[in-house]
Design an enzyme around this catalytic site. Structure first.
Site, mmCIF file in Angstrom:
data_model
loop_
_atom_site.group_PDB
_atom_site.id
_atom_site.type_symbol
_atom_site.label_atom_id
_atom_site.label_comp_id
_atom_site.label_asym_id
_atom_site.label_seq_id
_atom_site.Cartn_x
_atom_site.Cartn_y
_atom_site.Cartn_z
ATOM 1 C CG HIS A 213 -60.757 48.242 98.672
ATOM 2 N ND1 HIS A 213 -61.835 49.090 98.606
ATOM 3 C CD2 HIS A 213 -61.107 47.124 97.975
ATOM 4 C CE1 HIS A 213 -62.794 48.503 97.895
ATOM 5 N NE2 HIS A 213 -62.375 47.326 97.493
ATOM 6 C CG ASP B 5 -59.830 47.027 104.732
ATOM 7 O OD1 ASP B 5 -60.457 45.969 104.959
ATOM 8 O OD2 ASP B 5 -59.749 47.528 103.593
ATOM 9 C CD GLN C 211 -59.541 40.581 100.225
ATOM 10 O OE1 GLN C 211 -59.390 39.353 100.202
ATOM 11 N NE2 GLN C 211 -60.443 41.186 99.464
ATOM 12 C CE LYS D 25 -63.986 41.787 100.200
ATOM 13 N NZ LYS D 25 -64.382 41.689 98.793
ATOM 14 C CB CYS E 109 -61.709 48.705 94.562
ATOM 15 S SG CYS E 109 -63.269 48.417 93.732
#
Lengths: 416, 147
Positions: free
Chosen positions: A133, A210, A213, A236, A374
């Site tokens: 991202h 990261d 997700q 999220k 993104c």
């Protein structure tokens, strides 16, 4: 993580009951009941989160760590209680390792500016992947401009999987930091982060994952992974926007300078010398997002009450169903066919731009993300300006999938 | 909302069969437009005769609205004086942003884009080509962005 994504023995999710926990799902959009397939952009909030935030705002709000009065103490207890909730959720050693930030983006920028920028020199390398991202690309580009270090990018294959061999070849004595996604937001690919972390540690590099997700779809144990830094966003994870978490190993955080100055991050201030607060408050200048932290803690309670393995198994069933159904439609190409995927189905329809698809689906009450997600380097890799992306969460159903399939047929009628 | 208001037959036709599609070799003026949100990309090529647009062509990679809008625009401005194109630009701006506006007669086929104003997320798709045309007329070479 892969183990958590396979349908392990777990009680099936009672989706109709779950749906009743999310009042927004009763919304009518353009004359149709909402079909929300955009949870990878932002998940909806269950009533438990909405209530926790309202309860806090109604009965407990004041500034934290400030007053001796009752409400300030209640707010501080709620805020620090949320920190302990987060610690348990990701199995960190200590709440000193849990920094509240605005979201994943701010967490990565914090590490870039407070860990990387003071340490890296020309010749040093930061290694990321093509799947990242923009939030896990641009902060490192800034550090490269600021320090003269170099950004290296590990390639992916046509299925959208990290090329592990080439990643390992790019790792070396110059690699100071590795930053990769746990799950790709654009394609849903699950990356082999444990292997990545082990290999990076062998060359002495620090690793940032990261996890934006990943945390909604699997149990994340930062200590079992061995991550140095792990970042994710509340919204999220069925929590509020404007709150996120940076986990950092204590010895790394302790050696880092503050990245923003202000109230709450200091012990004493004089014009001659200011001393900084202890962890984690050293990195939390200013009044924090207290209700956001409270809401995030409630979201974690909620998700654990459903059981993450059950949620993950449910989402995997929907993903497999949707993948099979879409693959049968004429002109549909699924972008990202990794062996290990979570929640996300990116696709294109021949002759129809994703934004037109998005508009047609919206007219049917179906929310999907369209665009570059993104992740423009991923789009460039596949030679596409954009894709449509459906993403699945605990409240989605097989009916949602069939509605998507039906509306895609309609889009084809309009344009092809 | 009615999708037929947005995707009128004229628009679908110009999307499937864009007019004036391609490049003009040794164009007098050209400009690139980019809509970062959608990834729409547009190149305009102009051959001028004084202040008159003698010929105009475009290349685009974008959604139906941006492609059709560019195609309709090239038909509308070919052979027109700069001053007349400016007036068309203003009329288009009103058409795409004002809800109660009756399309000006001067817009002709361009009025087919009036449905776009009910879809705020798509207005930039329709206006990209016009901003790019402005840039091409104001400068010899330019890149414009909708952001």
């Amino acid at each position: 993580m892969a183990a958590n994504l396979s349908p392990v023995a777990s009680p099936a999710l009672d989706v109709e009951r779950v749906r009743r926990d999310f009042p927004i799902l009763d919304t009518v959009v353009n004359g149709h009941p909402l079909v929300y397939l955009d949870s990878a952009a932002s998940a909806q909030r269950p009533r438990a989160v909405l209530r926790a935030v309202e309860e806090y705002e109604t009965h407990s709000h004041a500034n934290v760590h400030r007053g001796v009065h009752a409400l300030s103490q209640a707010a501080t207890a709620a805020y620090e209680g949320a920190r302990e909730r987060v610690r348990r959720f990701i199995n960190a050693r200590s709440t000193r390792e849990i920094i509240f930030v605005r979201g994943t983006t701010e967490g990565i920028n914090l590490v870039a500016q407070a860990w990387a920028r003071p340490r890296l020199r020309p010749g040093d390398e930061i290694l990321i992947s093509t799947l990242e991202h923009h939030a896990n690309i641009v902060p490192w580009q800034l550090v490269c401009e600021q320090t003269g270090c170099t950004l290296k990018v590990a390639p992916i294959n046509a299925r959208g999987e990290l090329e592990l061999e080439e990643f390992l070849e790019l790792l070396g004595p110059r690699t100071r930091l590795v930053g990769v996604a746990h799950v790709s937001n654009a394609l849903g690919t699950v990356l082999p982060v444990k292997r990545v972390i082990e290999a990076a540690h062998e060359v002495g590099a620090v690793v940032l994952i990261d996890g934006a997700q990943a945390v909604p779809h699997s149990i994340v144990d930062v200590r079992a992974l061995g991550a140095d830094f792990y970042v994710f966003s509340g919204h999220k994870l069925y929590g509020p926007t404007g709150i996120g978490v940076l986990y950092g190993r204590e010895e790394l955080l302790a050696a880092m300078p503050p990245w923003q100055g202000g109230g709450d991050m200091i012990l004493t201030v004089s014009f001659e010398k200011t001393t900084y607060n202890e962890l984690p408050w050293k990195f939390e200048a200013g009044t924090p997002n207290i209700s956001g932290a409270v809401g995030l803690a409630a979201a974690m309670d909620y998700l654990e009450s459903l059981g993450l393995p059950a949620v993950a198994a449910h989402e995997q069933r929907l993903l497999q169903l949707a993948t099979a159904e879409l693959a049968r439609l004429p002109g549909i190409e699924i972008i990202g066919t990794a062996a290990q995927k979570a929640s996300v189905l990116s696709f294109t329809m021949k002759g129809v731009h994703p934004h037109d698809l998005g508009t047609v689906l919206d007219a049917e009450g179906i929310a999907v993300r369209t665009g570059h997600h993104c992740a423009m380097p991923v789009m460039t890799f596949f030679g596409l300006p954009a894709t449509a992306r459906a993403s699945f969460a605990c409240y989605n159903t097989e009916h949602d999938v069939s509605e998507l399939v039906r509306a895609l047929g309609k889009a084809r009628e309009v344009f092809v | 909302m009615d999708l037929k208001e947005l995707y009128r037959d004229v628009i679908l036709d110009h999307n499937r069969h864009p007019r004036n599609f391609g490049r003009i070799e040794s164009a007098d003026r050209s400009a690139q437009g980019h809509n970062p949100l959608c990834g729409d990309e547009l190149s305009l090529f102009l051959r001028m005769n004084g202040t008159r647009v003698e010929d105009i062509r475009f290349e685009a990679r974008g959604c139906a609205i941006s492609t059709a809008s560019a195609s309709l625009m090239t038909e509308a401005v070919k052979g027109k004086e700069r001053a007349a194109i400016r007036e068309l630009f203003e009329e288009m701006h009103r058409l795409l942003t004002r809800h109660d506006e009756v399309p000006a007669a001067s817009l002709g086929k361009l009025a087919a884009l009036s449905g776009v104003r009910e879809f705020p997320a798509r207005v930039k798709c329709a206006s990209l080509c016009w901003h790019t045309l402005n840039a091409a007329l104001d400068h010899d070479a330019a890149t414009v962005s909708t952001e």
